[in-house]
Design a protein around this motif. Sequence first.
Motif, PDB file in Angstrom:
ATOM      1  N   SER A  57       9.024  13.359   5.477  1.00 58.60           N
ATOM      2  CA  SER A  57       7.824  14.196   5.445  1.00 58.60           C
ATOM      3  C   SER A  57       7.273  14.280   4.029  1.00 58.60           C
ATOM      4  CB  SER A  57       8.135  15.600   5.973  1.00 58.60           C
ATOM      5  OG  SER A  57       8.524  15.563   7.329  1.00 58.60           O
ATOM      6  N   GLY A  58       8.174  14.405   3.053  1.00 60.86           N
ATOM      7  CA  GLY A  58       7.724  14.429   1.663  1.00 60.86           C
ATOM      8  C   GLY A  58       7.057  13.129   1.264  1.00 60.86           C
ATOM      9  N   PHE A  59       7.659  11.999   1.637  1.00 62.52           N
ATOM     10  CA  PHE A  59       7.100  10.684   1.311  1.00 62.52           C
ATOM     11  C   PHE A  59       5.737  10.490   1.970  1.00 62.52           C
ATOM     12  CE2 PHE A  59       6.650   6.159   2.491  1.00 62.52           C
ATOM     13  CZ  PHE A  59       6.656   5.590   1.226  1.00 62.52           C
ATOM     14  N   ALA A  60       5.663  10.753   3.288  1.00 62.39           N
ATOM     15  CA  ALA A  60       4.403  10.551   4.014  1.00 62.39           C
ATOM     16  C   ALA A  60       3.343  11.552   3.564  1.00 62.39           C
ATOM     17  CB  ALA A  60       4.652  10.688   5.517  1.00 62.39           C
ATOM     18  N   GLY A  61       3.747  12.785   3.284  1.00 62.70           N
ATOM     19  CA  GLY A  61       2.789  13.785   2.830  1.00 62.70           C
ATOM     20  C   GLY A  61       2.187  13.446   1.480  1.00 62.70           C
ATOM     21  N   LEU A  62       3.001  12.918   0.584  1.00 63.38           N
ATOM     22  CA  LEU A  62       2.485  12.507  -0.725  1.00 63.38           C
ATOM     23  C   LEU A  62       1.501  11.351  -0.586  1.00 63.38           C
ATOM     24  CD1 LEU A  62       5.702  12.741  -2.926  1.00 63.38           C
ATOM     25  CD2 LEU A  62       3.667  14.177  -3.089  1.00 63.38           C
ATOM     26  N   LEU A  63       1.835  10.370   0.264  1.00 64.61           N
ATOM     27  CA  LEU A  63       0.911   9.255   0.491  1.00 64.61           C
ATOM     28  C   LEU A  63      -0.408   9.752   1.089  1.00 64.61           C
ATOM     29  CD1 LEU A  63       3.092   6.346   1.923  1.00 64.61           C
ATOM     30  CD2 LEU A  63       1.866   6.397  -0.249  1.00 64.61           C
TER      31      LEU A  63
ATOM     32  N   GLY B 257       1.089  19.918  -1.385  1.00 63.66           N
ATOM     33  CA  GLY B 257       2.002  20.820  -0.690  1.00 63.66           C
ATOM     34  C   GLY B 257       1.647  21.007   0.772  1.00 63.66           C
ATOM     35  N   PRO B 258       0.404  21.417   1.093  1.00 62.80           N
ATOM     36  CA  PRO B 258       0.030  21.536   2.501  1.00 62.80           C
ATOM     37  C   PRO B 258       0.129  20.217   3.270  1.00 62.80           C
ATOM     38  CG  PRO B 258      -1.505  22.745   1.131  1.00 62.80           C
ATOM     39  CD  PRO B 258      -0.615  21.976   0.201  1.00 62.80           C
ATOM     40  N   ALA B 259      -0.168  19.083   2.615  1.00 60.90           N
ATOM     41  CA  ALA B 259      -0.071  17.798   3.308  1.00 60.90           C
ATOM     42  C   ALA B 259       1.374  17.516   3.724  1.00 60.90           C
ATOM     43  CB  ALA B 259      -0.593  16.674   2.408  1.00 60.90           C
ATOM     44  N   ILE B 260       2.332  17.812   2.834  1.00 62.51           N
ATOM     45  CA  ILE B 260       3.745  17.591   3.145  1.00 62.51           C
ATOM     46  C   ILE B 260       4.179  18.460   4.318  1.00 62.51           C
ATOM     47  CG2 ILE B 260       6.094  17.932   2.275  1.00 62.51           C
ATOM     48  CD1 ILE B 260       4.998  17.109  -0.494  1.00 62.51           C
ATOM     49  N   VAL B 261       3.804  19.737   4.292  1.00 59.08           N
ATOM     50  CA  VAL B 261       4.199  20.652   5.359  1.00 59.08           C
ATOM     51  C   VAL B 261       3.506  20.288   6.669  1.00 59.08           C
ATOM     52  CG1 VAL B 261       4.242  23.067   6.074  1.00 59.08           C
ATOM     53  CG2 VAL B 261       4.712  22.478   3.707  1.00 59.08           C
TER      54      VAL B 261
ATOM     55  N   LEU C 179       0.822  -1.199   0.000  1.00 60.11           N
ATOM     56  CA  LEU C 179       0.000   0.000   0.000  1.00 60.11           C
ATOM     57  C   LEU C 179       0.863   1.260   0.000  1.00 60.11           C
ATOM     58  CD1 LEU C 179      -3.010   0.817   0.131  1.00 60.11           C
ATOM     59  CD2 LEU C 179      -2.752   1.005   2.621  1.00 60.11           C
ATOM     60  N   LEU C 180       2.028   1.189   0.654  1.00 57.26           N
ATOM     61  CA  LEU C 180       2.912   2.347   0.717  1.00 57.26           C
ATOM     62  C   LEU C 180       3.540   2.662  -0.641  1.00 57.26           C
ATOM     63  CD1 LEU C 180       4.790   1.834   4.113  1.00 57.26           C
ATOM     64  CD2 LEU C 180       3.032   3.526   3.596  1.00 57.26           C
ATOM     65  N   VAL C 181       3.933   1.640  -1.372  1.00 54.76           N
ATOM     66  CA  VAL C 181       4.653   1.885  -2.627  1.00 54.76           C
ATOM     67  C   VAL C 181       3.737   1.887  -3.843  1.00 54.76           C
ATOM     68  CG1 VAL C 181       6.761   0.875  -1.679  1.00 54.76           C
ATOM     69  CG2 VAL C 181       5.164  -0.573  -2.958  1.00 54.76           C
TER      70      VAL C 181
ATOM     71  N   PHE D 157       3.399  10.564 -12.101  1.00 60.36           N
ATOM     72  CA  PHE D 157       3.427  11.874 -11.459  1.00 60.36           C
ATOM     73  C   PHE D 157       3.768  11.764  -9.976  1.00 60.36           C
ATOM     74  CE2 PHE D 157      -0.975  10.486 -10.947  1.00 60.36           C
ATOM     75  CZ  PHE D 157      -1.288  10.854  -9.647  1.00 60.36           C
ATOM     76  N   MET D 158       3.423  10.633  -9.356  1.00 59.76           N
ATOM     77  CA  MET D 158       3.791  10.437  -7.946  1.00 59.76           C
ATOM     78  C   MET D 158       5.285  10.182  -7.813  1.00 59.76           C
ATOM     79  SD  MET D 158       1.198  10.788  -5.876  1.00 59.76           S
ATOM     80  CE  MET D 158       1.649   9.870  -4.397  1.00 59.76           C
ATOM     81  N   ARG D 159       5.856   9.449  -8.770  1.00 54.18           N
ATOM     82  CA  ARG D 159       7.306   9.211  -8.728  1.00 54.18           C
ATOM     83  C   ARG D 159       8.057  10.522  -8.906  1.00 54.18           C
ATOM     84  NH1 ARG D 159       5.724   4.670 -11.788  1.00 54.18           N
ATOM     85  NH2 ARG D 159       6.349   5.658 -13.749  1.00 54.18           N
ATOM     86  N   ARG D 160       7.593  11.369  -9.815  1.00 52.80           N
ATOM     87  CA  ARG D 160       8.237  12.667 -10.020  1.00 52.80           C
ATOM     88  C   ARG D 160       8.156  13.516  -8.746  1.00 52.80           C
ATOM     89  NH1 ARG D 160       9.023  14.595 -15.262  1.00 52.80           N
ATOM     90  NH2 ARG D 160       8.557  13.081 -16.888  1.00 52.80           N
ATOM     91  N   ALA D 161       6.984  13.518  -8.124  1.00 55.76           N
ATOM     92  CA  ALA D 161       6.819  14.298  -6.904  1.00 55.76           C
ATOM     93  C   ALA D 161       7.732  13.781  -5.798  1.00 55.76           C
ATOM     94  CB  ALA D 161       5.356  14.249  -6.453  1.00 55.76           C
TER      95      ALA D 161
END
Length: 291
Positions: A239-245, A255-259, A6-8, A16-20
């Motif tokens: 934080s970037g990984f968890a925020g994107l998920l 962006g707000p989710a990552i921050v 589920l994580l990957v 687009f998720m890989r790019r992010a």
Amino acid sequence: MTAGALLVQPFVEYGFMRRALVATLALGLGSAPIGTLLVLRRMSLMGDAMGHALLPGAALGFLFAGFSLAAMSAGGFFAALAVALAAGFVTRVTSQREDASFAAFYLIALALGVLLVSTHGSSVDLMHMLFGTILAVDDAALLLMAGVASLTLVVLAVIYRPLLVECLDPGFLRNVGGPGSLVHGVFLVLVVANLVAGFQALGTLMAVGLMMLPATAARFWAAEVWSLALVAAGMAVLSGFAGLLLSFHAQWPSGPAIVLVAGAAYLLSLVFGPHGGLLARLLRSRSHRNA
């Protein structure tokens, strides 16, 4: 489906998720060490001020060339650098403190940038500049972020010793004839460059979040400068990984989710961090009373 799958899964199925994810990796590795040094220099709010100061330059680039990476990046870079130089000049020729000068100039720059975009663009354009579009980064933006991160790490390695002395005791470096002004200038350029790179993905309001929140949180987990930078970079990447998920599964803006994830990491560090965290202080005070 297992938790690991589920994580990957979003990063496997969607380009687009890989790019992010690559974008947040580059931003974390480059901007977190810069944020650590800003915290050491007690210039945390300066990063926020310079992040906002990007807006009028990026807006001018947008007005002349549309959503052009080169035009908006160059405009934002020179606008933020101009604010930093203007604030430094006012501090040197008047009795006003540097933080007050930065606050004045960044507020002027922010208002000017919002005015330019609002009168010559649309609400969508304004939201794009303020909050970014990390899920829409292209190859050029990724190359810019990777290039800025690589340059930042190389330059920091070269100027590490004088920069550290300049952070902790600028008077000593000046007395021994060290390159204090040059090192300070190079450091400001790196701050602006990383904010410009972050602006492409997270916007002017969010770019500074990935720079400063992991750096402030790292202070509760490490005591030496190199370990502070390492912990901050790790927190920024996670934080970037968890925020994107979180944004993918909860349908939140990325962006707000990552921050927000970085902010949650800061709050947890504030409570549970072994170096000055609230719980550590409570346990220490109880042990002193019992002794």
